[in-house]
Design a protein around this motif. Structure first.
Motif, PDB file in Angstrom:
ATOM      1  N   LEU A   6      -9.206   2.396  77.606  1.00  0.00           N
ATOM      2  CA  LEU A   6     -10.410   3.065  77.127  1.00  0.00           C
ATOM      3  C   LEU A   6     -10.087   4.419  76.502  1.00  0.00           C
ATOM      4  N   GLN A   7     -11.019   4.872  75.671  1.00  0.00           N
ATOM      5  CA  GLN A   7     -10.825   6.142  74.979  1.00  0.00           C
ATOM      6  C   GLN A   7     -10.642   7.306  75.957  1.00  0.00           C
ATOM      7  N   SER A   8     -11.294   7.236  77.101  1.00  0.00           N
ATOM      8  CA  SER A   8     -11.191   8.321  78.089  1.00  0.00           C
ATOM      9  C   SER A   8      -9.822   8.360  78.747  1.00  0.00           C
ATOM     10  N   GLY A   9      -8.973   7.354  78.453  1.00  0.00           N
ATOM     11  CA  GLY A   9      -7.656   7.323  79.078  1.00  0.00           C
ATOM     12  C   GLY A   9      -7.594   6.365  80.266  1.00  0.00           C
ATOM     13  N   ARG A  10      -8.741   5.943  80.750  1.00  0.00           N
ATOM     14  CA  ARG A  10      -8.741   5.003  81.872  1.00  0.00           C
ATOM     15  C   ARG A  10      -8.292   3.613  81.424  1.00  0.00           C
ATOM     16  N   ALA A  11      -7.829   2.818  82.363  1.00  0.00           N
ATOM     17  CA  ALA A  11      -7.457   1.425  82.077  1.00  0.00           C
ATOM     18  C   ALA A  11      -8.145   0.550  83.118  1.00  0.00           C
ATOM     19  N   ILE A  12      -8.843  -0.470  82.654  1.00  0.00           N
ATOM     20  CA  ILE A  12      -9.602  -1.325  83.562  1.00  0.00           C
ATOM     21  C   ILE A  12      -8.883  -2.665  83.684  1.00  0.00           C
ATOM     22  N   PRO A  13      -8.460  -3.054  84.885  1.00  0.00           N
ATOM     23  CA  PRO A  13      -7.765  -4.328  85.049  1.00  0.00           C
ATOM     24  C   PRO A  13      -8.730  -5.513  84.992  1.00  0.00           C
ATOM     25  N   TYR A  14      -8.243  -6.642  84.456  1.00  0.00           N
ATOM     26  CA  TYR A  14      -9.086  -7.839  84.393  1.00  0.00           C
ATOM     27  C   TYR A  14      -8.280  -9.077  84.770  1.00  0.00           C
ATOM     28  N   ASP A  15      -8.981 -10.069  85.262  1.00  0.00           N
ATOM     29  CA  ASP A  15      -8.396 -11.405  85.360  1.00  0.00           C
ATOM     30  C   ASP A  15      -8.885 -12.249  84.196  1.00  0.00           C
ATOM     31  N   THR A  16     -10.177 -12.095  83.888  1.00  0.00           N
ATOM     32  CA  THR A  16     -10.751 -12.751  82.716  1.00  0.00           C
ATOM     33  C   THR A  16     -11.414 -11.683  81.853  1.00  0.00           C
ATOM     34  N   LEU A  17     -11.206 -11.788  80.531  1.00  0.00           N
ATOM     35  CA  LEU A  17     -11.749 -10.792  79.605  1.00  0.00           C
ATOM     36  C   LEU A  17     -12.649 -11.485  78.586  1.00  0.00           C
ATOM     37  N   VAL A  18     -13.844 -10.937  78.361  1.00  0.00           N
ATOM     38  CA  VAL A  18     -14.733 -11.459  77.328  1.00  0.00           C
ATOM     39  C   VAL A  18     -14.966 -10.349  76.309  1.00  0.00           C
ATOM     40  N   LEU A  19     -14.592 -10.596  75.070  1.00  0.00           N
ATOM     41  CA  LEU A  19     -14.776  -9.601  74.012  1.00  0.00           C
ATOM     42  C   LEU A  19     -15.978  -9.995  73.159  1.00  0.00           C
ATOM     43  N   ALA A  20     -16.980  -9.132  73.158  1.00  0.00           N
ATOM     44  CA  ALA A  20     -18.215  -9.411  72.423  1.00  0.00           C
ATOM     45  C   ALA A  20     -18.588  -8.145  71.674  1.00  0.00           C
ATOM     46  N   THR A  21     -17.678  -7.704  70.807  1.00  0.00           N
ATOM     47  CA  THR A  21     -17.771  -6.355  70.266  1.00  0.00           C
ATOM     48  C   THR A  21     -18.372  -6.276  68.870  1.00  0.00           C
ATOM     49  N   GLY A  22     -18.911  -7.403  68.392  1.00  0.00           N
ATOM     50  CA  GLY A  22     -19.741  -7.348  67.200  1.00  0.00           C
ATOM     51  C   GLY A  22     -19.054  -7.021  65.893  1.00  0.00           C
ATOM     52  N   ALA A  23     -19.844  -6.496  64.961  1.00  0.00           N
ATOM     53  CA  ALA A  23     -19.362  -6.216  63.612  1.00  0.00           C
ATOM     54  C   ALA A  23     -19.995  -4.930  63.092  1.00  0.00           C
ATOM     55  N   ARG A  24     -19.375  -4.369  62.076  1.00  0.00           N
ATOM     56  CA  ARG A  24     -19.931  -3.219  61.351  1.00  0.00           C
ATOM     57  C   ARG A  24     -20.128  -3.634  59.898  1.00  0.00           C
ATOM     58  N   HIS A  25     -20.720  -2.737  59.083  1.00  0.00           N
ATOM     59  CA  HIS A  25     -20.826  -3.044  57.653  1.00  0.00           C
ATOM     60  C   HIS A  25     -19.446  -3.110  57.033  1.00  0.00           C
TER      61      HIS A  25
END
Lengths: 421, 421
Positions: free
Chosen positions: B90-109
């Motif tokens: 993450l931008q704040s420097g933190r790191a979040i551990p996952y077992d399963t990851l879902v990316l739903a980060t959309g689109a820009r123009h």
């Protein structure tokens, strides 16, 4: 014969009331404001504290005068007045001629010479001020949730409000309620009920404009909501780490300014005498001492009551002055005798403390508690403009009252946590 | 045994639906978004065109999960994914551990490689985009009112919308209505009914996703509102003075981008293959080709229908994918067989043109006109989140329908005309 040209500067309570009072005059009226909307400032703190949406308390000025063909609205900012040539000079470079000029340009926060405090402790005068405060308040909780050090977390969960007039009291009560009642189930790492809201007042008591017993009641109602009230000592320092009250340093990351105000530069524009707060000193008919064609009203004017006390900087005072000046101008246009000198009639003081308590000081009649809260609410709905806003605000409040949910909890303007830092 | 950790990135339609579908699983769920609110994008154009207030179509994400103790909400921005160590950075420097990851980060123009157009022709994806467009549209009328040259005035009263999908069509129709029906009585120097709204589409027709007859109806409905529809030629240049369509220069000061989009950098984060629009290419169960523990859904995923056409970038598609992925994850956690591959079910296409017309393409059933408009309105109210928002939006629309007045006509963010210039 050309029409008499009246220019009104400022679309706040004073300016709007002036234009309203001039209805039916034969004059051409131009209303100039640097914003496109009239703002219901008494409820601005509710936008800052997520209770109301911006559009519920602001109306396009142009819209108010759609049926008044005698009124032209200009979105622009006044930079000076040429009292010789009778011209109002605008930032766009245009100059608007006037025969009669009404300045109702209000006030901004004042930091008693400590302008460096403004960035650290923003005040509350415009819609942007309100959404900025809303963002800061909500982000403090978000950052606390992510913080890994206890000291950081505690400072993030401490909110200091400086100045215990109605705005300060209302902000403190609402932030405490947000932390105590609304947010707790939504956070996983922090306990938002541990939030500290500190209301700081240099004077001896909160709500100094109210009677002593109402002031004491307000203090105890605030304390019941968990607000810590510190009176009798001024703030001596504000940094990014916290505020110093008297000699005591309080670590906190959100500081809100609800203390002094400074009048707009109207006095400088017209080269008139001003008092210490920058307010133009006016004559008994609210005209400038040296120029009977210029009136100054509202928060930017210095007007005394019969007992020598200044007329307070509140919406009803500005409205009374606006209505009075419209009468004076109409009388002049009709070549009738001038009305008696302006006298301020104090209708009462109101302040609310959280969701179910308020204090009302009508002079002889004093009310506090639940009944006062209902009267406070109804009075404010009554003074909103238009059926739509009245219904919308009534509906928003009813929803909050029944559901306990605040509906306008948006962090806008900045993309990320980092941008703000 | 430690709990399975699911991290969902993005609180749009796809991410929200995934978290919703995971209810009752034994996993620990973390939802990360860089904004604090879920946004109902199909109505965002109504904020940009003064019909709705920001808080009517946005909800704090945290609030949606107040009763889901298995869900933790984080306000932060993803900068990378470490697929080896299974960490979201993450931008704040933190790191979040996952077992399963879902990316739903959309689109820009996307500006087809002409990034310099972004400043001149802003698009519409976030609440800030909407209030920025609202400010530009309203300021164009304000400036026209003050302009002294006819050429300036005409260019200020010309609005070009690039891209004639639903957003472009809806923006064009609403701006035309604002100029034709709402604003005329409020201005004194200009005639807002002389406003030109030009809808520019490089393809052969408006609403290309609809059938040809609905597309033809939409065109004629737009033209009835005074919109000039120009199809078949792309925009070749945009400057502060205007747009060039094919070879023809059109002087105009307000340009709105409703054409291409570009996926979020999800594919780069996970080093996966992407299509031309930057969308991650996924397998039949929407997992990344090289890593079955990562799913990619919504506008940032490239998914094909049975006929080889891409799944459209609309809310119902993202929701179906979110619900599907939740089922796949739940089956894995329960060690049950995997569901059949994802299949998109197209429920229909809807678009509205101004206040009383819409087109609906359900495949076999096609509707247009007043009845379609009512269905469009009811469908959108139905898909809003929560009773309060449904009532608020229904009430706002009813008010507009009956009074003809738009209630959210605020110019915010910038203090003066000059700041914007």
């Amino acid at each position: 014969m050309t029409k008499h040209r009246i220019v009104v500067v400022g679309g706040g309570f004073g300016g709007i009331q002036t234009v309203h009072g001039l209805k039916g005059s034969s004059a051409d009226i131009t209303l100039i404001d640097r914003r496109n909307h009239h703002l219901f400032q008494p409820l601005l703190y509710q936008v800052a504290t997520t209770l109301l949406a911006t559009s519920e308390i602001a109306w396009p000025i142009r819209r108010l005068y759609r049926d008044r063909k005698d009124v032209t609205t200009i979105l622009d900012e006044v930079v000076d007045v040429d009292t010789e040539a009778k011209l109002v000079r605008l930032q766009s470079g245009r100059a608007i001629p006037y025969d009669t000029l009404v300045l109702a340009t209000g006030a901004r926060h004042a930091y008693f010479g400590r302008d460096e405090w403004e960035k650290l402790a923003p005040g509350l005068k415009t819609l942007e001020d309100a959404t900025t405060l809303r963002r800061r308040i909500l982000l403090a909780f978000e950052r606390a949730e992510l913080s890994e050090k206890t000291a950081d977390r505690d400072a993030l969960l401490t909110f200091a409000i400086i100045g215990a007039g109605p705005t300060g009291v209302e902000m403190a009560g609402t932030i405490a309620e947000l932390a105590q009642k609304v947010l707790p189930p939504e956070f996983r790492s922090i306990d938002t009920t541990a939030t500290k809201v500190i209301l700081i007042e240099a004077g001896p008591r909160v709500l100094a404009a109210f009677s002593e017993d109402l002031s004491a009641y307000a203090k105890s109602a605030l304390e019941k909501l968990g607000v810590e009230v510190r009176t009798g000592k001024p703030v001596t320092a504000i940094t990014e780490e916290g505020v110093t009250v008297g000699e005591t340093f309080v670590p906190c990351r959100t500081v809100i300014w609800a203390a002094g105000v400074q009048a707009s530069p109207a006095a400088q524009w017209i080269r008139a005498e001003a008092d210490r707060a920058g307010r133009t000193i006016v004559g008994p008919d609210l005209s400038a001492a040296h120029d009977p064609n210029i009136f100054v009203i509202g928060d930017t004017a210095s007007v005394k009551q019969d007992d020598g006390k200044p007329v307070p900087g509140i919406a009803p005072a500005a409205k009374q002055q606006g209505a009075y000046v419209a009468k004076v101008i109409k009388a002049r246009l009709a070549a009738k005798p001038a009305p008696a000198p302006f006298r301020y009639f104090h209708q009462g003081s109101l302040a609310t403390i959280g969701k179910r308590a308020a204090v009302i000081d009508f002079g002889r009649i004093k009310l506090k508690g639940g009944l006062a809260w209902w009267i406070w609410g109804l009075a404010h709905i009554y003074f909103l403009i238009g059926t739509r806003s009245r219904l919308a605000v009534a509906w928003s409040w009813l929803w909050i009252y029944l559901s306990g949910q605040h509906s306008a909890r948006l962090i806008t303007q900045k993309e990320t946590l980092k941008d703000e830092a």
